[in-house]
Scaffold this motif. Structure first.
Motif, PDB file in Angstrom:
ATOM      1  N   ILE A   1       6.280 -11.124 -45.751  1.00  0.00           N
ATOM      2  CA  ILE A   1       6.009  -9.941 -44.922  1.00  0.00           C
ATOM      3  C   ILE A   1       5.359 -10.352 -43.606  1.00  0.00           C
ATOM      4  N   LYS A   2       4.395 -11.273 -43.682  1.00  0.00           N
ATOM      5  CA  LYS A   2       3.731 -11.754 -42.467  1.00  0.00           C
ATOM      6  C   LYS A   2       4.735 -12.411 -41.524  1.00  0.00           C
ATOM      7  N   GLU A   3       5.607 -13.233 -42.090  1.00  0.00           N
ATOM      8  CA  GLU A   3       6.612 -13.925 -41.280  1.00  0.00           C
ATOM      9  C   GLU A   3       7.550 -12.935 -40.600  1.00  0.00           C
ATOM     10  N   ALA A   4       7.971 -11.920 -41.331  1.00  0.00           N
ATOM     11  CA  ALA A   4       8.860 -10.912 -40.755  1.00  0.00           C
ATOM     12  C   ALA A   4       8.150 -10.124 -39.666  1.00  0.00           C
ATOM     13  N   ALA A   5       6.912  -9.716 -39.936  1.00  0.00           N
ATOM     14  CA  ALA A   5       6.161  -8.927 -38.953  1.00  0.00           C
ATOM     15  C   ALA A   5       5.938  -9.708 -37.667  1.00  0.00           C
ATOM     16  N   GLN A   6       5.556 -10.976 -37.792  1.00  0.00           N
ATOM     17  CA  GLN A   6       5.279 -11.778 -36.598  1.00  0.00           C
ATOM     18  C   GLN A   6       6.554 -12.106 -35.825  1.00  0.00           C
ATOM     19  N   THR A   7       7.649 -12.351 -36.545  1.00  0.00           N
ATOM     20  CA  THR A   7       8.912 -12.662 -35.876  1.00  0.00           C
ATOM     21  C   THR A   7       9.436 -11.462 -35.089  1.00  0.00           C
ATOM     22  N   LEU A   8       9.292 -10.280 -35.671  1.00  0.00           N
ATOM     23  CA  LEU A   8       9.854  -9.077 -35.049  1.00  0.00           C
ATOM     24  C   LEU A   8       8.885  -8.384 -34.090  1.00  0.00           C
TER      25      LEU A   8
END
Length: 310
Positions: A154-161
């Motif tokens: 979730i963190k990776e998705a949030a930061q990427t987007l």
């Protein structure tokens, strides 16, 4: 005269659960997805929640090339808000799953807030013949699936987007997912006001009961105060009853063939637009007004359709 409450209708057109054998109305070609999306918007859907499929076989796809052919057509023909799924596959990595959102920078995308067993294998017993060779094994194989959405994912998705200014539709399959979201909101990964999508009736998640909806709403009130908006989707026969309940509790609603193939008990829906028209009629008869796309943008604080990449 008091203003009527505004209810946002989301339509989830095809998803990654149902297969072409299960309903002739389920869109899977590029043309079918575009045509049904446009019709659903015309029927009253302010938000279109989109998955892609292989144009020839109907197999669920997270390849951007399978989104491109219908995204531009939808944008040209409607003012609806486009919401791109970051689910779409129970076996792909999080970076693979968010590639369509990263590629097209929509106004919204889904964000699943926790891992869970996610199964629809029971559907396989209902069919003796299949349109495509992949379908039976795909449905039966879901019995062993875990839908992975770790804190790291979730963190990776949030930061990427984050650079894209996308509003997340936080999908809440169980009460613990609300606590996951609160923790990550406190870390600054998401910004209020947030948008919750309570998901009821998926095997592996919380059941589609009014008591469960009330519990989820009370928990969200405790955790987020007045800094959130919410909607409900319910699987199968619970779709319309739970949507009606949500609308009368001050929430928004989601319908569509991703969540239920039926328009009434034992009667297959003929299209996504038919489901949208039904819930719109009920909502309006009960005294609510259906939000337009621009009203949905204002309610949810979206970036605007002129800032997408398709």
């Amino acid at each position: 005269m008091a203003r009527k409450p505004k209810t946002i209708i989301t339509c989830a057109l095809t998803g990654a659960i149902h297969t072409p054998t299960m309903s002739d109305a389920l869109p899977y070609t590029y043309d079918q997805i575009a045509e049904q999306a446009i019709a659903a918007a015309e029927a009253g859907a302010a938000i279109l929640h989109l998955h892609a499929r292989n144009n020839d076989t109907g197999f669920p796809s997270i390849d951007p090339k399978d989104f491109s052919p219908f995204l531009a057509r939808i944008k040209q023909a409607t003012d609806a808000v486009v919401n791109i799924s970051t689910g779409g596959s129970l076996t792909a990595t999080i970076q693979e799953r968010i590639t369509p959102a990263k590629t097209f920078s929509p106004e919204m995308c889904s964000m699943n807030m926790g891992s869970l067993n996610f199964s629809f294998h029971g559907l396989a017993a209902r069919y003796t013949a299949w349109k495509f060779d992949w379908e039976k094994a795909y449905v039966e194989g879901s019995e062993g699936n875990i839908f992975r959405n770790t804190f790291k994912d979730i963190k990776e998705a949030a930061q990427t987007l984050a650079p894209h200014g996308i509003k997340f539709e936080h999908e809440i399959y169980d009460v613990g997912h609300l606590y996951n979201l609160k923790s990550m909101l406190d870390q600054g990964l998401f910004q209020a006001p947030i948008f919750l999508q309570f998901v009821l009736g998926i095997q592996g998640g919380i059941g589609a009961d009014v008591e469960n909806l009330v519990f989820l709403k009370r928990t969200a009130d405790k955790l987020f105060g007045d800094q959130y908006h919410w909607s409900v989707l319910a699987a199968g026969a619970a779709q319309i009853p739970m949507a009606v309940t949500a609308s009368q509790m001050g929430g928004h609603v989601r319908v569509g063939l991703e969540d239920s193939l039926f328009i009434a008990r034992g009667e297959l829906a003929t299209s996504n637009a038919q489901q949208v028209a039904k819930i719109r009629r009920i909502i309006e008869d009960l005294g609510n007004a259906v939000a337009t796309p621009d009203e949905a943008r204002e309610i949810l604080a979206l970036k605007g359709g002129d800032q997408v990449a398709f």
